[in-house]
Scaffold this motif. Structure first.
Motif, short mmCIF file in Angstrom:
data_model
loop_
_atom_site.label_atom_id
_atom_site.label_comp_id
_atom_site.label_asym_id
_atom_site.label_seq_id
_atom_site.Cartn_x
_atom_site.Cartn_y
_atom_site.Cartn_z
N ALA A 27 48.67 75.04 73.35
CA ALA A 27 47.89 76.09 74.00
C ALA A 27 46.48 76.14 73.44
N ILE A 28 46.35 76.00 72.12
CA ILE A 28 45.03 75.96 71.50
C ILE A 28 44.24 74.76 72.02
N GLU A 29 44.92 73.62 72.20
CA GLU A 29 44.24 72.43 72.70
C GLU A 29 43.80 72.61 74.15
N ARG A 30 44.62 73.22 74.99
CA ARG A 30 44.21 73.49 76.38
C ARG A 30 42.96 74.37 76.40
N THR A 31 42.95 75.35 75.51
CA THR A 31 41.81 76.25 75.43
C THR A 31 40.57 75.51 74.95
N ARG A 32 40.74 74.61 73.97
CA ARG A 32 39.61 73.84 73.46
C ARG A 32 38.96 73.00 74.56
N VAL A 33 39.77 72.37 75.38
CA VAL A 33 39.25 71.52 76.45
C VAL A 33 38.41 72.35 77.42
N ALA A 34 38.92 73.50 77.82
CA ALA A 34 38.17 74.37 78.74
C ALA A 34 36.90 74.89 78.08
N LEU A 35 37.02 75.26 76.80
CA LEU A 35 35.87 75.84 76.09
C LEU A 35 34.77 74.80 75.90
N ALA A 36 35.13 73.55 75.65
CA ALA A 36 34.12 72.50 75.51
C ALA A 36 33.33 72.33 76.80
N ASP A 37 34.02 72.43 77.92
CA ASP A 37 33.35 72.34 79.22
C ASP A 37 32.40 73.52 79.41
N TYR A 38 32.86 74.71 79.04
CA TYR A 38 32.00 75.90 79.14
C TYR A 38 30.78 75.77 78.23
N ALA A 39 30.98 75.27 76.99
CA ALA A 39 29.88 75.15 76.05
C ALA A 39 28.79 74.23 76.60
N ALA A 40 29.20 73.15 77.26
CA ALA A 40 28.22 72.24 77.84
C ALA A 40 27.43 72.92 78.95
N GLU A 41 28.11 73.72 79.77
CA GLU A 41 27.41 74.42 80.85
C GLU A 41 26.46 75.48 80.31
N ILE A 42 26.89 76.18 79.25
CA ILE A 42 26.04 77.21 78.64
C ILE A 42 24.76 76.57 78.10
N GLU A 43 24.90 75.45 77.41
CA GLU A 43 23.72 74.77 76.85
C GLU A 43 22.78 74.33 77.96
N LYS A 44 23.34 73.78 79.02
CA LYS A 44 22.52 73.32 80.13
C LYS A 44 21.79 74.48 80.82
N SER A 45 22.42 75.65 80.84
CA SER A 45 21.84 76.81 81.55
C SER A 45 20.68 77.44 80.81
N GLY A 46 20.59 77.19 79.50
CA GLY A 46 19.54 77.82 78.71
C GLY A 46 19.81 79.26 78.35
N ALA A 47 21.07 79.67 78.34
CA ALA A 47 21.41 81.05 77.97
C ALA A 47 20.92 81.35 76.55
N GLU A 48 20.34 82.54 76.38
CA GLU A 48 19.74 82.92 75.10
C GLU A 48 20.77 83.44 74.11
N ARG A 49 21.79 84.11 74.61
CA ARG A 49 22.80 84.68 73.73
C ARG A 49 24.19 84.44 74.32
N VAL A 50 25.16 84.24 73.42
CA VAL A 50 26.53 83.97 73.83
C VAL A 50 27.45 84.92 73.07
N ARG A 51 28.39 85.53 73.78
CA ARG A 51 29.42 86.34 73.13
C ARG A 51 30.77 85.97 73.71
N MET A 52 31.71 85.67 72.83
CA MET A 52 33.08 85.36 73.27
C MET A 52 34.01 86.40 72.68
N CYS A 53 34.77 87.03 73.54
CA CYS A 53 35.77 88.00 73.10
C CYS A 53 37.16 87.43 73.36
N ALA A 54 37.99 87.47 72.34
CA ALA A 54 39.37 87.01 72.45
C ALA A 54 40.27 88.23 72.36
N THR A 55 41.25 88.29 73.26
CA THR A 55 41.99 89.54 73.42
C THR A 55 43.42 89.43 72.92
N SER A 56 44.37 89.86 73.67
CA SER A 56 45.70 90.20 73.16
C SER A 56 46.38 89.08 72.38
#
Length: 317
Positions: free
Chosen positions: A59-88
């Motif tokens: 499950a951690i590995e599935r999350t890592r794969v998705a998160l790596a894809d998100y990180a690449a998109e965030i960098e490309k977008s030029g977002a100034e600030r990033v916040r990740m909240c992990a819940t239950s």
């Protein structure tokens, strides 16, 4: 230029990304976020955590794969600030440190394992901005997640009056009770009894029965609403702020609980990663409406993810 921010919500069932431009202060308090990108992946981070107390390595590995894809998109977008909240799921796990280390390596910022109270407040902020005029305050906002459900009562003007998180999410209830495919009457009754007890505790802790409008968040609610509306595809623009009656919710819930996961997949609005847990999610919504005496629910596509993005308004620039 307005500030561009990135918000990530990592829950028990899904991980979601919102990249958005914040409005300028001169635009006024009612100005909306301007979406750049919204994405969702079902990663089932909370797989088995209710039984084992640990996040499964796969499950951690599935999350890592998705998160790596998100990180690449965030960098490309030029977002100034990033916040990740992990819940239950991350609150419950004994190996949360492994998850945290993975996130820091992959995203470059640590995840914030928010409390249930903070989770509820972020959901409320995201949900109530832009509600239609016929949605009368005060609002009872319910965010039905995979591991927990948040209950928040308040108004736009005065903010949150009360908030509580209870452990009756769709994944948790499925794993705990709904073992059949489809589940049998005894399994459904056991799940309903636990849900009703938790809902009653929540409504006693916050003034939920004093609310005038029920606002429902997250995939269980929006999928039930899409089914009630008879949509032939998942259309967020038609689901957002749609109002459906208790009778419609009860009918959809009974239908879902009477079908197998494979049969549920035949619905064009059904996400493949939600088919096995949507019966429990629908049951949570139906019981909330019963116990709170709510004749209808207003669905919102804006939720904790939007609240996380709005929380960056005070710190961006």
């Amino acid at each position: 230029m307005s500030a561009r921010v990135a918000a990530i919500d990592c829950g028990t069932n899904s991980i979601r990304l919102l990249i958005a431009d914040l409005p300028e202060a001169s635009d006024g308090d009612s100005a909306p976020l301007v979406d750049v990108s919204r994405r969702m992946e079902i990663v089932r981070l909370g797989q088995g955590v209710d039984q084992t107390g640990m996040l499964a390595p796969e499950a951690i590995e599935r999350t890592r794969v998705a998160l790596a894809d998100y990180a690449a998109e965030i960098e490309k977008s030029g977002a100034e600030r990033v916040r990740m909240c992990a819940t239950s799921a991350s609150r419950d796990a004994s190996n949360a440190a492994d998850f945290r280390a993975m996130v820091e390596r992959t995203l470059g910022v640590p995840p914030e394992v928010v409390t249930g109270d903070e989770e509820a407040r972020l959901s409320f902020t995201g949900a109530v901005r832009g509600l239609p005029a016929d949605a009368e305050p005060p609002y009872l906002v319910v965010d039905i997640g995979g591991g927990s459900t948040e209950f928040v009562v308040g108004t736009r003007e005065d903010g949150v009056r009360g908030a509580i998180s209870v452990d009756i999410g769709c994944v948790r209830m499925t794993e705990r009770h709904l073992h059949g495919d489809p589940p049998g009457p005894a399994q459904i009754a056991a799940a309903e009894a636990e849900i009703a007890a938790a809902v009653d505790r929540a409504l006693a802790a916050v003034p939920g029965r004093e609310a005038a409008t029920l606002v429902g968040l997250a995939g269980s609610v929006t999928t039930v609403v899409a089914l009630a509306e008879g949509l032939q595809g998942y259309d967020p623009s038609r689901i957002h702020h749609a109002r459906v009656s208790y009778e419609q919710v009860a009918e959809v819930t009974a239908d879902l609980l009477g079908k197998s996961s494979e049969q549920r997949l035949a619905y064009p609005v059904m996400h493949p990663g939600r088919a096995d847990v949507i019966g429990a999610g629908a049951l949570v919504l139906r019981v909330i409406m019963e116990r709170a005496g709510m004749p209808s629910v207003v669905a919102s596509e804006h939720d904790i993810l939007d609240g996380i993005a709005w929380s960056l308004a005070a710190t961006s620039g």
